[in-house]
Scaffold this motif. Structure first.
Motif, PDB file in Angstrom:
ATOM      1  N   HIS A 114      -3.359  -0.625  13.097  1.00  0.00           N
ATOM      2  CA  HIS A 114      -3.118   0.085  11.839  1.00  0.00           C
ATOM      3  C   HIS A 114      -2.567  -0.860  10.766  1.00  0.00           C
ATOM      4  O   HIS A 114      -2.880  -0.717   9.583  1.00  0.00           O
TER       5      HIS A 114
ATOM      6  N   LEU B 120      -4.299  -1.640   7.101  1.00  0.00           N
ATOM      7  CA  LEU B 120      -3.627  -1.607   5.795  1.00  0.00           C
ATOM      8  C   LEU B 120      -3.797  -2.927   5.053  1.00  0.00           C
ATOM      9  O   LEU B 120      -3.261  -3.114   3.969  1.00  0.00           O
TER      10      LEU B 120
ATOM     11  N   SER C 215      -4.536   5.822   4.130  1.00  0.00           N
ATOM     12  CA  SER C 215      -3.450   4.987   4.670  1.00  0.00           C
ATOM     13  C   SER C 215      -2.297   5.803   5.250  1.00  0.00           C
ATOM     14  O   SER C 215      -1.402   5.249   5.888  1.00  0.00           O
TER      15      SER C 215
ATOM     16  N   SER D  20      -1.918   5.664   9.012  1.00  0.00           N
ATOM     17  CA  SER D  20      -1.551   4.317   9.456  1.00  0.00           C
ATOM     18  C   SER D  20      -0.052   4.063   9.310  1.00  0.00           C
ATOM     19  O   SER D  20       0.595   3.561  10.220  1.00  0.00           O
ATOM     20  N   HIS D  21       0.495   4.423   8.150  1.00  0.00           N
ATOM     21  CA  HIS D  21       1.936   4.213   7.962  1.00  0.00           C
ATOM     22  C   HIS D  21       2.749   5.039   8.966  1.00  0.00           C
ATOM     23  O   HIS D  21       3.786   4.591   9.457  1.00  0.00           O
TER      24      HIS D  21
ATOM     25  N   THR E 207       0.850  -1.195   0.000  1.00  0.00           N
ATOM     26  CA  THR E 207       0.000   0.000   0.000  1.00  0.00           C
ATOM     27  C   THR E 207       0.884   1.242   0.000  1.00  0.00           C
ATOM     28  O   THR E 207       2.079   1.154   0.284  1.00  0.00           O
TER      29      THR E 207
END
Ligand code: ATP
Ligand code: MG
Ligand code: MG
Ligand code: MG
Length: 469
Positions: free
Chosen positions: A312, A316, A269, A272-273, A263
């Motif tokens: 998280h 993803l 996203s 999340s990263h 991703t």
């Protein structure tokens, strides 16, 4: 591009050349202060030197100190992933004078390093001083040649530092970098100061007074200096980035999670990263310093951080445990500066894997419940505390994980309700235990369980999923 590793070296070399002893980072678990959860500033290992309990061979020191701010007085956990400048784990570069040089030299050093050594343009910098600190105001005029409108007087405790209710204290002066008017935010002291346009990079603390128990302050005979600069923030500036998460270290970590999950750190996203990269650092460094996940105290803060990252990873689309596979990239980035990280790599990987396997067993079901219970809630609504407690009790969701999961939709959690449900369960368990006809010993046992946190407590109640009570 100047790498973060080069910036650390350059800072320590600059102060080393100016007569400071280069001191390695102390561990994240403070050795000298049982009341403090984690080392959260560069001065922490030197506390006893500042109070005079301890003397060092040298009166000047410099370090790049590992810090965690994820609990207690300084808690930046909720900011992570959402601001450009906050981490749970970061490094604080600092120079310290133990009764040696004071304001004038501290300001001269900071200004010389930023504008001469590192070449930052003067017109991007502005500073704050405590409102009554005319001396610092005058020194910034004299040393930096800053115009009066770039030296902002702040009357709040943001610019007055104290170690505790008693002990050394004094005004401080913070240096801000202006990232430009395309970014939202106002200068320090203005209503929009919480935006990300003007970012605080360095705080200079002038320990000038000793505060007594009755609140009176007397001048310290030899005042001291404590400064702290977040390496990630100054790396962003020196690498031409606005956002800490766009610096070399974070890019490498985010590239690793992008490639393992297939991703991109974009759109939904993105946060999340970021959370994964940040929490990977704090979890790994805490594990390397001997903290293990548990249900109380430091270990519970660690577990909360780990599980939040793991949610998280799940978001993803990770089908398998992810966190342990990122440790190698972290060691590549930071292992040279912090050899303990490489030494602990097998332990860190194994612990992350074990925790993620365990948590994933209930994660999907917990998220399903959350969806059922909160699916209809929208902006401004609140999830009942009893539901948050069920998620915690049965599915091992720390409170703040539930909060984080609902945040994107503007839904909050009823904290009082959560705490009431928790108290009720404890009371019920206690009553049940008493009902079994035990003697006074059980009373003692329950007191210990409550004081120590409820790790052992879980064995005595019926419906504990992950045992997080
Ligand atoms: P802010 O107001 O941005 O939250 P602070 O005033 O709480 O920062 P200090 O306690 O003065 O920060 O710490 C000294 C320096 O450490 C700051 O100037 C900043 O560069 C850095 N720093 C503080 N908190 C964080 C964090 N959570 N993540 C990254 N760097 C930080
Ligand atoms: Mg802060
Ligand atoms: Mg601040
Ligand atoms: Mg500050």
């Amino acid at each position: 591009m100047t790498s973060t590793n080069e910036i650390r070296r350059s800072f320590l070399d600059y102060f080393g050349a100016a007569g400071h002893e280069i001191v390695p980072s102390a561990p994240l678990v403070p050795f000298n202060d049982p009341t403090l959860m984690f080392t959260n500033a560069g001065m922490v290992p030197f506390k006893n030197v500042f109070t005079g309990l301890e003397t060092r061979a040298t009166k000047r020191a410099t370090s790049s100190q590992k810090c965690v701010r994820a609990g207690g007085k300084h808690n930046d956990l909720d900011n992570v992933g959402y601001t450009a400048r906050h981490h749970t784990f970061f490094e604080m570069l600092g120079n310290f004078s133990f009764g040696d040089y004071f304001k004038e030299q501290a300001i001269t050093h900071a200004w010389t390093l930023l504008t001469r050594e590192w070449g930052l343009p003067k017109d991007k910098l502005l500073v704050t001083v405590y409102h009554t600190d005319d001396e610092a105001f005058g020194l910034w005029q004299k040393i930096a040649g800053l115009s009066d409108d770039r030296i902002i007087r702040i009357p709040t405790s943001d610019n007055f530092w104290s170690m505790g209710d008693t002990g050394p204290c004094g005004p401080c002066s913070e240096i801000f970098y202006d990232h430009g008017d395309h970014i939202f935010g106002g200068p320090p002291g203005s209503p929009d100061e919480d935006g990300d346009r003007f970012i605080e990079i360095w705080n200079l603390v002038f320990m000038q007074f000793e505060q007594a128990a009755d609140g009176t302050r007397t001048n310290l005979p030899s005042p001291s200096i404590d400064t702290g600069m977040g390496i990630e923030r100054v790396a962003a500036v020196l690498q031409g980035q606005h956002d800490n998460y766009d610096t070399d270290t974070f890019r490498a970590l985010i590239a690793a999670s992008e490639s393992l999950t297939g991703t991109k750190a974009e759109g939904e996203s993105r946060a999340s990263h970021r959370v994964i990269a940040d929490h990977l650092r704090s979890s790994s460094f805490l594990l390397a310093d001997g903290v293990l996940p548990s249900n109380e105290g430091r270990g519970y803060v660690l577990r909360r951080i780990m599980r939040r990252a793991m949610r998280h990873a799940h978001l993803l689309g990770a089908k398998e445990p992810l966190m342990h596979r990122l440790v190698g990239s972290l060691v590549t980035e930071m292992g040279q500066a912090f050899p303990e990280l490489g030494r602990a790599q097998p332990l860190v990987e194994e612990t992350l894997l074990r925790e993620e396997v365990q948590f994933r067993r209930t994660l999907a079901n917990g998220l399903k419940l959350l969806d059922e219970e909160a699916g209809h809630l929208g902006e401004g609504d609140s999830l009942p505390g009893a539901t948050a407690f069920r998620l915690y009790d049965t599915f091992g969701f720390p409170y703040d994980l539930t909060e984080d999961a609902l945040r994107a939709r503007g839904v909050s959690v009823d904290r009082a309700g959560f705490e009431a449900a928790m108290a009720q369960q404890k009371a019920a368990a206690r009553a049940a235990w008493k009902g079994s006809g035990q003697t006074a010993d059980s009373e003692v046992w329950f007191d210990i369980a409550e004081r120590e946190g409820a790790t052992e407590f879980t064995g005595y109640t019926a419906n504990i999923g992950e045992g997080v009570v």
